[in-house]
Design an enzyme around this catalytic site. Structure first.
Site, PDB file in Angstrom:
ATOM      1  N   ASP A  47       0.843  -1.207   0.000  1.00 59.54           N
ATOM      2  CA  ASP A  47       0.000   0.000   0.000  1.00 59.54           C
ATOM      3  C   ASP A  47       0.878   1.257   0.000  1.00 59.54           C
ATOM      4  O   ASP A  47       0.674   2.175  -0.799  1.00 59.54           O
ATOM      5  CB  ASP A  47      -0.912   0.049   1.240  1.00 59.54           C
ATOM      6  CG  ASP A  47      -1.868  -1.129   1.371  1.00 59.54           C
ATOM      7  OD1 ASP A  47      -3.076  -0.924   1.380  1.00 59.54           O
ATOM      8  OD2 ASP A  47      -1.381  -2.277   1.462  1.00 59.54           O
ATOM      9  N   GLU A  70      -5.087   7.478   0.496  1.00 63.05           N
ATOM     10  CA  GLU A  70      -5.504   6.781   1.721  1.00 63.05           C
ATOM     11  C   GLU A  70      -4.424   6.744   2.805  1.00 63.05           C
ATOM     12  O   GLU A  70      -4.717   6.942   3.976  1.00 63.05           O
ATOM     13  CB  GLU A  70      -5.930   5.343   1.394  1.00 63.05           C
ATOM     14  CG  GLU A  70      -6.414   4.613   2.644  1.00 63.05           C
ATOM     15  CD  GLU A  70      -6.856   3.176   2.409  1.00 63.05           C
ATOM     16  OE1 GLU A  70      -6.810   2.699   1.271  1.00 63.05           O
ATOM     17  OE2 GLU A  70      -7.257   2.543   3.408  1.00 63.05           O
ATOM     18  N   ASP A 135      -6.339   5.250  -4.126  1.00 63.90           N
ATOM     19  CA  ASP A 135      -6.325   4.115  -3.202  1.00 63.90           C
ATOM     20  C   ASP A 135      -5.263   3.158  -3.743  1.00 63.90           C
ATOM     21  O   ASP A 135      -5.474   2.476  -4.738  1.00 63.90           O
ATOM     22  CB  ASP A 135      -7.698   3.437  -3.145  1.00 63.90           C
ATOM     23  CG  ASP A 135      -7.793   2.457  -1.989  1.00 63.90           C
ATOM     24  OD1 ASP A 135      -6.732   2.010  -1.498  1.00 63.90           O
ATOM     25  OD2 ASP A 135      -8.916   2.131  -1.577  1.00 63.90           O
ATOM     26  N   ILE A 137      -3.876   0.353  -2.702  1.00 67.21           N
ATOM     27  CA  ILE A 137      -4.436  -1.006  -2.764  1.00 67.21           C
ATOM     28  C   ILE A 137      -5.834  -0.910  -2.171  1.00 67.21           C
ATOM     29  O   ILE A 137      -5.993  -0.651  -0.984  1.00 67.21           O
ATOM     30  CB  ILE A 137      -3.606  -2.044  -1.973  1.00 67.21           C
ATOM     31  CG1 ILE A 137      -2.215  -2.215  -2.592  1.00 67.21           C
ATOM     32  CG2 ILE A 137      -4.346  -3.389  -1.958  1.00 67.21           C
ATOM     33  CD1 ILE A 137      -1.366  -3.297  -1.919  1.00 67.21           C
ATOM     34  N   ASP A 138      -6.837  -1.068  -3.018  1.00 66.81           N
ATOM     35  CA  ASP A 138      -8.207  -1.131  -2.526  1.00 66.81           C
ATOM     36  C   ASP A 138      -8.546  -2.605  -2.389  1.00 66.81           C
ATOM     37  O   ASP A 138      -8.293  -3.391  -3.300  1.00 66.81           O
ATOM     38  CB  ASP A 138      -9.140  -0.447  -3.532  1.00 66.81           C
ATOM     39  CG  ASP A 138     -10.586  -0.497  -3.083  1.00 66.81           C
ATOM     40  OD1 ASP A 138     -10.842  -0.359  -1.866  1.00 66.81           O
ATOM     41  OD2 ASP A 138     -11.472  -0.676  -3.942  1.00 66.81           O
ATOM     42  N   THR A 140      -7.441  -4.395   0.545  1.00 70.92           N
ATOM     43  CA  THR A 140      -6.210  -4.975   1.117  1.00 70.92           C
ATOM     44  C   THR A 140      -6.470  -6.398   1.634  1.00 70.92           C
ATOM     45  O   THR A 140      -5.611  -7.274   1.496  1.00 70.92           O
ATOM     46  CB  THR A 140      -5.666  -4.078   2.249  1.00 70.92           C
ATOM     47  OG1 THR A 140      -5.531  -2.756   1.738  1.00 70.92           O
ATOM     48  CG2 THR A 140      -4.313  -4.549   2.735  1.00 70.92           C
ATOM     49  N   ASP A 295     -12.343   5.163  -2.612  1.00 67.44           N
ATOM     50  CA  ASP A 295     -12.954   3.843  -2.805  1.00 67.44           C
ATOM     51  C   ASP A 295     -13.986   3.833  -3.933  1.00 67.44           C
ATOM     52  O   ASP A 295     -14.522   2.764  -4.262  1.00 67.44           O
ATOM     53  CB  ASP A 295     -13.627   3.365  -1.508  1.00 67.44           C
ATOM     54  CG  ASP A 295     -12.620   2.867  -0.484  1.00 67.44           C
ATOM     55  OD1 ASP A 295     -11.583   2.318  -0.896  1.00 67.44           O
ATOM     56  OD2 ASP A 295     -12.881   3.023   0.730  1.00 67.44           O
TER      57      ASP A 295
HETATM   58  N1  LIG Z   1     -17.905  -0.224   7.631  1.00 67.61           N
HETATM   59  C1  LIG Z   1     -17.532  -0.105   6.356  1.00 67.61           C
HETATM   60  N2  LIG Z   1     -18.468   0.052   5.403  1.00 67.61           N
HETATM   61  C2  LIG Z   1     -18.104   0.170   4.111  1.00 67.61           C
HETATM   62  N3  LIG Z   1     -16.821   0.118   3.683  1.00 67.61           N
HETATM   63  C3  LIG Z   1     -15.838  -0.039   4.585  1.00 67.61           C
HETATM   64  C4  LIG Z   1     -16.143  -0.163   5.960  1.00 67.61           C
HETATM   65  N4  LIG Z   1     -14.983  -0.304   6.629  1.00 67.61           N
HETATM   66  C5  LIG Z   1     -13.992  -0.258   5.713  1.00 67.61           C
HETATM   67  N5  LIG Z   1     -14.492  -0.119   4.467  1.00 67.61           N
HETATM   68  C6  LIG Z   1     -13.748   0.013   3.205  1.00 67.61           C
HETATM   69  O1  LIG Z   1     -14.226  -0.849   2.223  1.00 67.61           O
HETATM   70  C7  LIG Z   1     -13.210  -0.949   1.234  1.00 67.61           C
HETATM   71  C8  LIG Z   1     -13.194  -2.322   0.655  1.00 67.61           C
HETATM   72  O2  LIG Z   1     -14.416  -2.478   0.084  1.00 67.61           O
HETATM   73  P1  LIG Z   1     -14.932  -3.866  -0.432  1.00 67.61           P
HETATM   74  O3  LIG Z   1     -15.667  -4.486   0.700  1.00 67.61           O
HETATM   75  O4  LIG Z   1     -15.812  -3.439  -1.554  1.00 67.61           O
HETATM   76  O5  LIG Z   1     -13.753  -4.643  -0.866  1.00 67.61           O
HETATM   77  C9  LIG Z   1     -11.925  -0.624   1.883  1.00 67.61           C
HETATM   78  O6  LIG Z   1     -11.368   0.510   1.280  1.00 67.61           O
HETATM   79  C10 LIG Z   1     -12.313  -0.391   3.305  1.00 67.61           C
HETATM   80  O7  LIG Z   1     -11.614   0.648   3.863  1.00 67.61           O
HETATM   81  P2  LIG Z   1     -10.202   0.391   4.580  1.00 67.61           P
HETATM   82  O8  LIG Z   1      -9.184   0.661   3.528  1.00 67.61           O
HETATM   83  O9  LIG Z   1     -10.154   1.373   5.650  1.00 67.61           O
HETATM   84  O10 LIG Z   1     -10.192  -1.038   5.039  1.00 67.61           O
HETATM   85 MG   LIG Z   2     -10.184   1.046  -0.374  1.00 67.01          MG
HETATM   86 MG   LIG Z   3      -6.556   0.898   0.384  1.00 62.99          MG
HETATM   87 MG   LIG Z   4      -7.236   0.403   3.711  1.00 60.23          MG
END
Ligand SMILES: Nc1ncnc2c1ncn2[C@@H]1O[C@H](COP(=O)(O)O)[C@@H](O)[C@H]1OP(=O)(O)O
Ligand SMILES: [Mg+2]
Ligand SMILES: [Mg+2]
Ligand SMILES: [Mg+2]
Length: 353
Positions: A47, A70, A135, A137-138, A140, A295
């Site tokens: 990331d 991010e 982002d 790495i979306d 992760t 995202d």
């Molecule tokens: N409570 C939440 N509701 C929706 N999305 C979230 C929640 N918590 C984290 N995410 C984010 O969802 C994204 C992944 O989405 P998907 O489920 O579609 O793969 C990540 O970027 C993650 O953020 P983070 O990078 O902080 O973990």
């Molecule tokens: Mg993401």
């Molecule tokens: Mg990310």
């Molecule tokens: Mg993240």
């Protein structure tokens, strides 16, 4: 005449391609170097490294632009071994096409410069001017388990997304390949890796995600839904990110019998944009969570340019002008434009909106 945002698009595509190369190296060569952020979500050396490489390319071409990304470098400033691990990766990851690598501006001068580049992503965002959303790495969690993830980059101008690029290293190259869930950590890279792109008003494309110069792109479009009952939903793997029981009820009301395909990341937006899968629902699991702009920005434009409509669960367009989060929106409903209204109506019935 060159088209509008042609340079931004080329920089973005090559920057994403280079960053994706770094993430694949992390997956194949390195211990993932996972650390926990304050909110307990995982972040890897991939990331940080991918964010540094993307910002270096943006800084080279568009030094006056703002960046909302991010990750931040604070932890790396105090953790020398972690910093060195990332610098080792960043300083040795290039595109294998000399001209393309030179175009991105070449190497970052040193580890300290790398940290400063990572922290260039700290813009508060907003409704004015040119702002990139990254982002690195979306998904992760998907990345760590060998499933879907995406390297995401978008340019917003005065709050509207103008350019969007998604690098999806683990999606099939073939736009017509059937939609499947996670590929599993033991599969090879053969036939995988897609780069999705869109420029506002110019349509959406896909091309193989390469390691050097850009491959030839082709137009993509969403699949028209003739029978709602044969549509397929895409949704999160993580039940904490999208309410899976609400989506099951919505599917039932639409007489959809196909099981929904669960995959991490904005790979969902790319998948429906090329007609592998039809509808992406992200249904709130908490009253307080605000979606992050990085995202959604690239995926929102790619789906709309492929013939889709993207709104939140109230029917409003996603509003990228509110800062680092989609503070004005709740959830996401993305579907072919012709059926979006029908899907939204059932979403609202089930959610009681
Ligand atoms: N409570 C939440 N509701 C929706 N999305 C979230 C929640 N918590 C984290 N995410 C984010 O969802 C994204 C992944 O989405 P998907 O489920 O579609 O793969 C990540 O970027 C993650 O953020 P983070 O990078 O902080 O973990
Ligand atoms: Mg993401
Ligand atoms: Mg990310
Ligand atoms: Mg993240």
């Amino acid at each position: 005449m060159t088209s509008l945002y042609a340079k931004e698009l080329e920089v973005a595509q090559l920057a994403v391609q280079r960053a994706a190369r770094l993430t694949k190296r992390v997956f194949h060569e390195k211990a993932k170097g996972t650390v926990s952020k304050d909110d307990k979500s995982p972040v890897t050396i991939g990331d940080f490294g991918a964010q540094a490489l993307i910002i270096a390319a943006l800084q080279h071409h568009f030094p006056a632009d703002e960046i909302v990304a991010e990750e931040e470098a604070a932890q790396l400033r105090t953790d020398a071994p972690l910093r060195e691990q990332i610098w080792d990766l960043v300083s040795t990851t290039q595109l294998d096409d000399v001209a393309a690598e030179g175009f991105l501006g070449g190497r970052i001068p040193g580890a300290d410069a790398m940290l400063d580049l990572i922290d260039r992503g700290n813009s508060p965002g907003g409704a004015r001017g040119r702002i990139w959303a990254i982002d690195p790495i979306d998904g992760t969690k998907g990345f760590l388990r060998g499933g879907q993830y995406a390297v995401c980059l978008a340019l917003m101008v005065d709050g509207d997304v103008k350019v969007g690029v998604l690098g999806c290293p683990n999606l099939p190259v073939d736009d017509a390949a059937p939609l499947t869930a996670d590929i599993g950590a033991n599969q090879t890279d053969e036939g995988r890796g897609v780069l999705f792109s869109a420029v506002v008003g110019q349509g959406a494309t896909s091309r193989p995600l390469g390691t050097g110069a850009l491959a030839e792109g082709k137009k993509i479009s969403m699949k028209p839904i003739t029978e709602m009952s044969s549509a397929t939903f895409c949704e999160s793997v993580e039940s904490g990110h999208s309410n899976q029981s609400d989506s099951a009820q919505i599917a039932q009301k639409l007489n959809i019998t196909n099981p929904s395909v669960r995959m991490d990341s904005q790979a969902k937006y790319g998948s429906i944009a090329r007609g592998a899968g039809d509808i992406y629902l992200r249904l709130p699991t908490s009253k307080t969570y605000q979606e992050k702009i990085w995202d959604h920005a690239a995926g929102d434009l790619i789906v709309r340019e492929a013939g889709g409509q993207v709104t939140d669960t109230t029917g409003s367009r996603l509003d990228f002008s509110r800062g680092r989060t989609l503070a004005a929106n709740k959830g996401v409903v993305a579907a072919p434009a012709a059926v979006h209204g029908q899907v939204l109506k059932v979403v609202q019935e089930v959610l009681g909106l």
